[in-house]
Design an enzyme around this catalytic site. Structure first.
Site, mmCIF file in Angstrom:
data_model
loop_
_atom_site.group_PDB
_atom_site.id
_atom_site.type_symbol
_atom_site.label_atom_id
_atom_site.label_comp_id
_atom_site.label_asym_id
_atom_site.label_seq_id
_atom_site.Cartn_x
_atom_site.Cartn_y
_atom_site.Cartn_z
ATOM 1 N N PRO A 10 54.787 14.188 76.778
ATOM 2 C CA PRO A 10 54.969 15.306 76.677
ATOM 3 C C PRO A 10 55.829 15.746 75.251
ATOM 4 C CG PRO A 10 55.976 14.319 78.665
ATOM 5 C CD PRO A 10 55.424 13.949 78.426
ATOM 6 N N ASN A 11 55.721 17.101 75.486
ATOM 7 C CA ASN A 11 56.730 18.122 74.695
ATOM 8 C C ASN A 11 56.468 17.577 72.926
ATOM 9 O OD1 ASN A 11 57.296 20.065 76.232
ATOM 10 N ND2 ASN A 11 58.657 18.635 77.364
ATOM 11 N N ARG A 18 61.284 21.918 69.067
ATOM 12 C CA ARG A 18 61.751 21.584 70.260
ATOM 13 C C ARG A 18 63.065 21.103 69.894
ATOM 14 N NH1 ARG A 18 61.617 16.404 73.871
ATOM 15 N NH2 ARG A 18 62.846 17.261 75.904
ATOM 16 N N TYR A 23 65.842 16.114 67.576
ATOM 17 C CA TYR A 23 64.443 16.001 67.279
ATOM 18 C C TYR A 23 64.062 15.639 65.344
ATOM 19 C CZ TYR A 23 64.556 15.217 72.070
ATOM 20 O OH TYR A 23 64.890 14.527 73.042
ATOM 21 N N ASN A 74 55.600 6.620 72.705
ATOM 22 C CA ASN A 74 56.639 7.686 72.969
ATOM 23 C C ASN A 74 56.511 8.581 73.888
ATOM 24 O OD1 ASN A 74 59.119 8.968 73.210
ATOM 25 N ND2 ASN A 74 59.471 9.248 71.332
ATOM 26 N N ALA A 77 59.736 12.180 78.306
ATOM 27 C CA ALA A 77 60.311 12.367 79.478
ATOM 28 C C ALA A 77 59.759 10.942 80.696
ATOM 29 C CB ALA A 77 60.268 13.760 80.285
ATOM 30 N N GLU A 98 58.560 0.534 71.524
ATOM 31 C CA GLU A 98 58.908 1.211 72.681
ATOM 32 C C GLU A 98 59.888 2.219 71.022
ATOM 33 O OE1 GLU A 98 61.409 2.924 75.915
ATOM 34 O OE2 GLU A 98 61.120 1.207 76.073
ATOM 35 N N HIS A 100 61.590 5.865 70.611
ATOM 36 C CA HIS A 100 62.638 7.291 70.841
ATOM 37 C C HIS A 100 63.208 6.898 69.395
ATOM 38 C CE1 HIS A 100 61.698 6.252 75.038
ATOM 39 N NE2 HIS A 100 62.009 5.369 74.774
ATOM 40 N N ARG A 107 72.429 9.292 75.610
ATOM 41 C CA ARG A 107 71.658 11.107 75.644
ATOM 42 C C ARG A 107 72.498 10.716 77.687
ATOM 43 N NH1 ARG A 107 67.242 13.069 73.802
ATOM 44 N NH2 ARG A 107 67.613 14.507 75.083
ATOM 45 N N ARG A 111 68.385 9.896 80.790
ATOM 46 C CA ARG A 111 67.351 9.756 80.461
ATOM 47 C C ARG A 111 67.191 7.982 80.129
ATOM 48 N NH1 ARG A 111 65.283 14.527 77.380
ATOM 49 N NH2 ARG A 111 66.198 15.893 77.822
#
Length: 148
Positions: A10-11, A18, A23, A74, A77, A98, A100, A107, A111
């Site tokens: 998401p996002n 964002r 990011y 990734n 959330a 994985e 990020h 963070r 998270r």
């Protein structure tokens, strides 16, 4: 040809807009092109997938069974909340990487836990979008070490 599935949660459709201080300013299209171009030097192909919906991400993992040589994910959330994505990833026989963009261990407390890490061959975080290129490089190392 080695086939990789790149999954974004998401996002990610808002990447570049964002929280650019976390990011960066690259868009999702920029990131995907960067990954496709990097993978091409190894004669790898990458299929990219993004969804804001947990069930659709799970469906994309199900569709990947026996279709890909590696998965880069990734989960956004959902990394911190989705046992369902964890369970779907366990169905894969290929290695999972994985990634990020930020360092999730630095963070917010919520998270810092990942449901993806226990099923991943490697975790790359805090390297910005270059972490995706590092994942592609690790896939190459994995393939070379397995004698393919």
């Amino acid at each position: 040809m080695t086939k990789i599935l790149l999954i974004h949660g998401p996002n990610f459709n808002m990447l570049g807009k964002r929280e650019p201080q976390i990011y960066g300013t690259e868009t999702l299209a920029d990131l995907e092109k960067k990954c496709i171009d990097h993978a091409a030097q190894y004669d790898f192909s990458i299929d990219c997938y993004q969804s804001n919906h947990e069930g659709e991400i799970i469906e994309s993992v199900h569709a990947a069974i026996d279709q890909y040589d590696a998965v880069i994910i990734n989960a956004g959330a959902y990394t911190h909340t989705s046992i369902a994505i964890h369970d779907a990833l366990k169905l894969l026989s290929c290695p999972i990487f994985e990634v990020h963009i930020s360092n999730i261990e630095e963070r917010e407390e919520f998270r810092r836990h990942s449901y993806i890490t226990p099923v991943a061959a490697a975790l790359i975080m805090g390297q910005g979008t270059d972490g995706y290129l590092q994942a592609i490089d690790k896939i190459r190392e994995t393939i070379n070490s397995s004698g393919e």
